[in-house]
Write a protein that holds these residues in place. Structure first.
Motif, PDB file in Angstrom:
ATOM      1  N   PRO A 187      -3.216   8.904  -4.125  1.00  0.00           N
ATOM      2  CA  PRO A 187      -4.025   7.691  -4.261  1.00  0.00           C
ATOM      3  C   PRO A 187      -5.271   7.871  -5.124  1.00  0.00           C
ATOM      4  O   PRO A 187      -5.874   6.890  -5.558  1.00  0.00           O
ATOM      5  CB  PRO A 187      -4.444   7.365  -2.824  1.00  0.00           C
ATOM      6  CG  PRO A 187      -4.128   8.546  -1.992  1.00  0.00           C
ATOM      7  CD  PRO A 187      -3.387   9.548  -2.805  1.00  0.00           C
ATOM      8  N   TYR A 188      -5.675   9.143  -5.347  1.00  0.00           N
ATOM      9  CA  TYR A 188      -7.042   9.363  -5.862  1.00  0.00           C
ATOM     10  C   TYR A 188      -7.141   9.908  -7.277  1.00  0.00           C
ATOM     11  O   TYR A 188      -8.253  10.041  -7.791  1.00  0.00           O
ATOM     12  CB  TYR A 188      -7.784  10.336  -4.917  1.00  0.00           C
ATOM     13  CG  TYR A 188      -7.887   9.813  -3.509  1.00  0.00           C
ATOM     14  CD1 TYR A 188      -8.670   8.697  -3.237  1.00  0.00           C
ATOM     15  CD2 TYR A 188      -7.196  10.406  -2.465  1.00  0.00           C
ATOM     16  CE1 TYR A 188      -8.756   8.185  -1.945  1.00  0.00           C
ATOM     17  CE2 TYR A 188      -7.280   9.907  -1.175  1.00  0.00           C
ATOM     18  CZ  TYR A 188      -8.054   8.796  -0.923  1.00  0.00           C
ATOM     19  OH  TYR A 188      -8.142   8.284   0.348  1.00  0.00           O
ATOM     20  N   ARG A 214      -3.117  -4.878  -0.863  1.00  0.00           N
ATOM     21  CA  ARG A 214      -1.994  -4.084  -0.355  1.00  0.00           C
ATOM     22  C   ARG A 214      -0.910  -3.866  -1.401  1.00  0.00           C
ATOM     23  O   ARG A 214       0.251  -4.264  -1.214  1.00  0.00           O
ATOM     24  CB  ARG A 214      -1.379  -4.730   0.915  1.00  0.00           C
ATOM     25  CG  ARG A 214      -2.346  -5.086   2.016  1.00  0.00           C
ATOM     26  CD  ARG A 214      -3.228  -3.937   2.460  1.00  0.00           C
ATOM     27  NE  ARG A 214      -2.492  -2.784   2.944  1.00  0.00           N
ATOM     28  CZ  ARG A 214      -2.799  -1.538   2.559  1.00  0.00           C
ATOM     29  NH1 ARG A 214      -3.784  -1.291   1.694  1.00  0.00           N
ATOM     30  NH2 ARG A 214      -2.117  -0.535   3.040  1.00  0.00           N
ATOM     31  N   TYR A 265      -3.467  14.141   5.869  1.00  0.00           N
ATOM     32  CA  TYR A 265      -3.926  12.751   5.975  1.00  0.00           C
ATOM     33  C   TYR A 265      -3.469  12.166   7.316  1.00  0.00           C
ATOM     34  O   TYR A 265      -2.272  12.089   7.595  1.00  0.00           O
ATOM     35  CB  TYR A 265      -3.370  11.956   4.789  1.00  0.00           C
ATOM     36  CG  TYR A 265      -3.518  10.462   4.890  1.00  0.00           C
ATOM     37  CD1 TYR A 265      -4.751   9.867   5.158  1.00  0.00           C
ATOM     38  CD2 TYR A 265      -2.424   9.620   4.702  1.00  0.00           C
ATOM     39  CE1 TYR A 265      -4.873   8.487   5.242  1.00  0.00           C
ATOM     40  CE2 TYR A 265      -2.543   8.241   4.774  1.00  0.00           C
ATOM     41  CZ  TYR A 265      -3.771   7.686   5.051  1.00  0.00           C
ATOM     42  OH  TYR A 265      -3.892   6.322   5.137  1.00  0.00           O
ATOM     43  N   THR A 278      -1.179   4.049  -5.391  1.00  0.00           N
ATOM     44  CA  THR A 278      -1.699   2.791  -4.858  1.00  0.00           C
ATOM     45  C   THR A 278      -2.737   2.202  -5.807  1.00  0.00           C
ATOM     46  O   THR A 278      -3.349   2.930  -6.589  1.00  0.00           O
ATOM     47  CB  THR A 278      -2.357   3.070  -3.483  1.00  0.00           C
ATOM     48  OG1 THR A 278      -2.852   1.850  -2.944  1.00  0.00           O
ATOM     49  CG2 THR A 278      -3.508   4.057  -3.582  1.00  0.00           C
ATOM     50  N   VAL A 337      -0.908  15.937  -0.199  1.00  0.00           N
ATOM     51  CA  VAL A 337      -1.803  15.166  -1.072  1.00  0.00           C
ATOM     52  C   VAL A 337      -2.436  16.188  -2.019  1.00  0.00           C
ATOM     53  O   VAL A 337      -3.509  16.731  -1.732  1.00  0.00           O
ATOM     54  CB  VAL A 337      -2.894  14.426  -0.251  1.00  0.00           C
ATOM     55  CG1 VAL A 337      -3.738  13.516  -1.141  1.00  0.00           C
ATOM     56  CG2 VAL A 337      -2.272  13.624   0.889  1.00  0.00           C
ATOM     57  N   ASP A 351       1.660  12.399  -2.301  1.00  0.00           N
ATOM     58  CA  ASP A 351       0.845  11.192  -2.097  1.00  0.00           C
ATOM     59  C   ASP A 351      -0.381  11.305  -3.007  1.00  0.00           C
ATOM     60  O   ASP A 351      -1.192  12.225  -2.857  1.00  0.00           O
ATOM     61  CB  ASP A 351       0.458  11.136  -0.606  1.00  0.00           C
ATOM     62  CG  ASP A 351      -0.138   9.803  -0.209  1.00  0.00           C
ATOM     63  OD1 ASP A 351      -0.280   8.919  -1.071  1.00  0.00           O
ATOM     64  OD2 ASP A 351      -0.467   9.651   0.989  1.00  0.00           O
ATOM     65  N   ASN A 373      -7.187  13.902   0.989  1.00  0.00           N
ATOM     66  CA  ASN A 373      -7.788  13.331   2.182  1.00  0.00           C
ATOM     67  C   ASN A 373      -7.239  14.160   3.345  1.00  0.00           C
ATOM     68  O   ASN A 373      -6.021  14.194   3.519  1.00  0.00           O
ATOM     69  CB  ASN A 373      -7.354  11.864   2.316  1.00  0.00           C
ATOM     70  CG  ASN A 373      -7.948  11.173   3.522  1.00  0.00           C
ATOM     71  OD1 ASN A 373      -8.689  11.779   4.288  1.00  0.00           O
ATOM     72  ND2 ASN A 373      -7.640   9.901   3.688  1.00  0.00           N
ATOM     73  N   GLY A 404       0.854  -1.187   0.000  1.00  0.00           N
ATOM     74  CA  GLY A 404       0.000   0.000   0.000  1.00  0.00           C
ATOM     75  C   GLY A 404       0.887   1.233   0.000  1.00  0.00           C
ATOM     76  O   GLY A 404       2.113   1.136   0.214  1.00  0.00           O
ATOM     77  N   SER A 405       0.277   2.399  -0.224  1.00  0.00           N
ATOM     78  CA  SER A 405       1.116   3.599  -0.108  1.00  0.00           C
ATOM     79  C   SER A 405       1.482   3.839   1.361  1.00  0.00           C
ATOM     80  O   SER A 405       2.470   4.489   1.670  1.00  0.00           O
ATOM     81  CB  SER A 405       0.471   4.838  -0.723  1.00  0.00           C
ATOM     82  OG  SER A 405      -0.911   4.778  -0.673  1.00  0.00           O
ATOM     83  N   GLN A 406       0.701   3.232   2.258  1.00  0.00           N
ATOM     84  CA  GLN A 406       1.024   3.348   3.681  1.00  0.00           C
ATOM     85  C   GLN A 406       2.413   2.772   3.943  1.00  0.00           C
ATOM     86  O   GLN A 406       3.174   3.312   4.753  1.00  0.00           O
ATOM     87  CB  GLN A 406      -0.048   2.591   4.491  1.00  0.00           C
ATOM     88  CG  GLN A 406      -0.123   2.972   5.940  1.00  0.00           C
ATOM     89  CD  GLN A 406      -0.600   4.408   6.175  1.00  0.00           C
ATOM     90  OE1 GLN A 406      -1.378   4.955   5.391  1.00  0.00           O
ATOM     91  NE2 GLN A 406      -0.136   5.009   7.243  1.00  0.00           N
ATOM     92  N   SER A 458      -5.121   0.540  -4.259  1.00  0.00           N
ATOM     93  CA  SER A 458      -6.182   0.296  -3.271  1.00  0.00           C
ATOM     94  C   SER A 458      -7.536   0.845  -3.707  1.00  0.00           C
ATOM     95  O   SER A 458      -8.573   0.295  -3.366  1.00  0.00           O
ATOM     96  CB  SER A 458      -5.820   0.938  -1.926  1.00  0.00           C
ATOM     97  OG  SER A 458      -4.774   0.234  -1.312  1.00  0.00           O
ATOM     98  N   LYS A 459      -7.530   1.954  -4.437  1.00  0.00           N
ATOM     99  CA  LYS A 459      -8.814   2.600  -4.761  1.00  0.00           C
ATOM    100  C   LYS A 459      -9.340   2.167  -6.124  1.00  0.00           C
ATOM    101  O   LYS A 459     -10.492   2.451  -6.457  1.00  0.00           O
ATOM    102  CB  LYS A 459      -8.658   4.132  -4.736  1.00  0.00           C
ATOM    103  CG  LYS A 459      -7.816   4.673  -3.603  1.00  0.00           C
ATOM    104  CD  LYS A 459      -8.409   4.408  -2.236  1.00  0.00           C
ATOM    105  CE  LYS A 459      -7.429   4.828  -1.143  1.00  0.00           C
ATOM    106  NZ  LYS A 459      -7.921   4.544   0.199  1.00  0.00           N
TER     107      LYS A 459
HETATM  108  C1  LIG Z   1      -3.829  10.171   1.222  1.00  0.00           C
HETATM  109  C2  LIG Z   1      -3.707   8.705   1.479  1.00  0.00           C
HETATM  110  N1  LIG Z   1      -2.502   8.146   1.465  1.00  0.00           N
HETATM  111  C3  LIG Z   1      -2.338   6.838   1.671  1.00  0.00           C
HETATM  112  C4  LIG Z   1      -3.415   6.005   1.911  1.00  0.00           C
HETATM  113  C5  LIG Z   1      -3.151   4.562   2.191  1.00  0.00           C
HETATM  114  O1  LIG Z   1      -3.618   3.748   1.183  1.00  0.00           O
HETATM  115  P1  LIG Z   1      -3.050   2.315   0.915  1.00  0.00           P
HETATM  116  O2  LIG Z   1      -2.028   1.993   1.960  1.00  0.00           O
HETATM  117  O3  LIG Z   1      -4.214   1.398   0.957  1.00  0.00           O
HETATM  118  O4  LIG Z   1      -2.434   2.386  -0.433  1.00  0.00           O
HETATM  119  C6  LIG Z   1      -4.704   6.550   1.942  1.00  0.00           C
HETATM  120  C7  LIG Z   1      -5.857   5.692   2.232  1.00  0.00           C
HETATM  121  O5  LIG Z   1      -6.926   6.080   2.525  1.00  0.00           O
HETATM  122  C8  LIG Z   1      -4.850   7.923   1.717  1.00  0.00           C
HETATM  123  O6  LIG Z   1      -6.050   8.535   1.734  1.00  0.00           O
END
Ligand SMILES: Cc1ncc(COP(=O)(O)O)c(C=O)c1O
Length: 406
Positions: A206-207, A243, A127, A233, A171, A204, A176, A101-103, A235-236
């Motif tokens: 993700p969107y 992950r 975030y 990521t 971001v 960052d 977020n 994930g980006s996390q 994820s979305k």
């Molecule tokens: C701005 C931002 N960065 C990172 C993440 C983490 O996403 P993931 O680890 O699922 O890629 C999120 C998830 O909501 C996010 O909103």
């Protein structure tokens, strides 16, 4: 045994119990939750997955189940090259590091870059998960002012002038928690500021694939490639449970991120990466994205319409062109943590805004709402209930004032 005496200093900095309690209540089945940040479950390729798995195993065989390079699964890195190029991020497969994930990338950057007391510049608000990722490395935060067009470049410039900032975290697209997007003009200014101060931005993103109105804006990475670490990521747009995230960093930094990774989990699950590679190269990502966008566009509109219909005077909200969140600001004397209790009693949840500020004394009259996880009718009902809760709390506080005066 008393484990608290065994905890490292950095562990104590991880405390986030208030938000955890909030999300626990929000997940009760009796509550409509606009609190989380979940993609809609119906966007996941559940029906397609057996064929996708078959295709991945046919193509990659046992390599899909083997240990693999810490940099990431080769075919996925290859598949991501055109995907990122379409967004304006020029990268070779070697430039792309796959993360959990980006996390996972946020944690890696904290680990590699932050010593105790180092300064990280973040948007106000920012975030929450980035703060949680950086906190164990014990940084100090400085907040960059923001407005409807995202972070304010003169504020960033001043901070970089006055302080020794390790990196800037932002971001820029459909942020977020606010949903705001940094305008193109400001992106150019930010790129110039980063270059002039020789500063590093963690961008960052993700969107940006989830745009419902308006035209795409180029990432800051495309304007100042040597001064930006770009994170994204799947994820979305695929499935968060797999992950799979990614990071495009300047070469020297990439090398350290890979070394740090080897002591953590070696690499992201190979099977997830093989599925992601097939998902992209087989065209499923591009084929399915328009339906996801259409679904979310309708939900975003439902939330905006409901806010317009039900919210009392004195409230305003962002009008995001994409992403997953709307940010609501109430009258100055509103306390959204108190409102939260009243809202939960009526069966609706959101996240009080203060959790998104590095300085938690800010944001008391703000809140974040997600619009992707609930259907339009449910969103409308949630806002109706929330408006009732607002009327109730404002009535209580007026009565409180009268009582105090007596
Ligand atoms: C701005 C931002 N960065 C990172 C993440 C983490 O996403 P993931 O680890 O699922 O890629 C999120 C998830 O909501 C996010 O909103």
């Amino acid at each position: 045994m008393d484990f608290s005496r065994l905890l490292a200093d950095r562990t104590k900095g991880m405390e986030a119990s208030a938000i955890r309690e909030i999300l626990k209540v929000a997940s009760s089945p009796d509550v409509i939750s606009l609190a989380g940040g979940l993609p809609a479950a119906e966007t996941f390729p559940v029906d397609e997955l057996p064929d996708l798995l078959r295709a991945a195993l046919d193509r990659y065989g046992s390599a899909a189940l083997q240990y693999d390079a810490s940099e990431g699964f080769g075919p996925l890195r290859e598949a991501l090259v055109p995907h990122l190029a379409a967004r304006g991020v020029t990268a070779t497969a070697d430039d792309i590091l796959i993360t959990s994930g980006s996390q996972g990338a946020l944690d890696g950057l904290g680990k590699v870059l932050l010593s105790r007391g180092d300064i990280v510049a973040v948007e106000a608000p920012t975030y929450l998960g980035a703060l949680q990722a950086f906190n164990p490395y014990q940084p100090a935060y400085v907040e960059i002012e923001t407005d409807d067009d995202g972070l304010v470049p003169v504020s960033l410039d001043r901070i970089l002038e006055d302080q020794r900032v390790k990196f800037v975290y932002a971001v820029p697209t459909f942020q977020n928690p606010t949903g705001r997007t940094l305008s193109m003009g400001r992106r150019r200014q930010v790129a110039e500021i980063l270059q002039r101060h020789d500063a590093l931005l963690v961008e960052d993103d993700p969107y940006s694939d989830l745009r419902y109105v308006g035209e795409p804006v180029a990432p800051v990475k495309s304007l100042a490639p040597d001064h930006v670490v770009y994170l994204s990521t799947l994820s979305k747009t695929f499935a968060p449970g797999l992950r799979v995230g990614l990071c495009v960093a300047p070469v020297e930094l990439q090398r350290w991120l890979v070394i740090a990774r080897q002591g953590v989990d070696l690499h992201t699950t190979t099977l997830s990466q093989a599925l992601a590679a097939e998902y992209i190269r087989g065209g499923l990502l591009d084929a399915r994205l328009p339906a996801t966008i259409a679904l979310y566009r309708a939900r975003r509109q439902a939330l905006i319409d409901a806010l317009e219909a039900y919210m009392p005077e004195g409230f305003r909200w962002t009008q995001p062109e994409g992403g997953m969140f709307i940010w609501v600001t109430g009258p100055r004397d509103l306390d959204t943590e108190r409102l939260y209790a009243a809202a939960i009693a009526r069966g609706v949840a959101f996240v009080p805004g203060r959790f998104f500020f590095a300085d938690p004394s800010q944001g008391r009259s703000t809140l974040r709402m997600n619009f992707t996880a609930a259907e339009p009718d449910v969103i409308r009902e949630a806002i109706r209930l929330l408006a009732d809760a607002i009327h109730e709390t404002s009535r209580d506080s007026t009565q409180g004032v009268v009582a105090d005066e007596r």
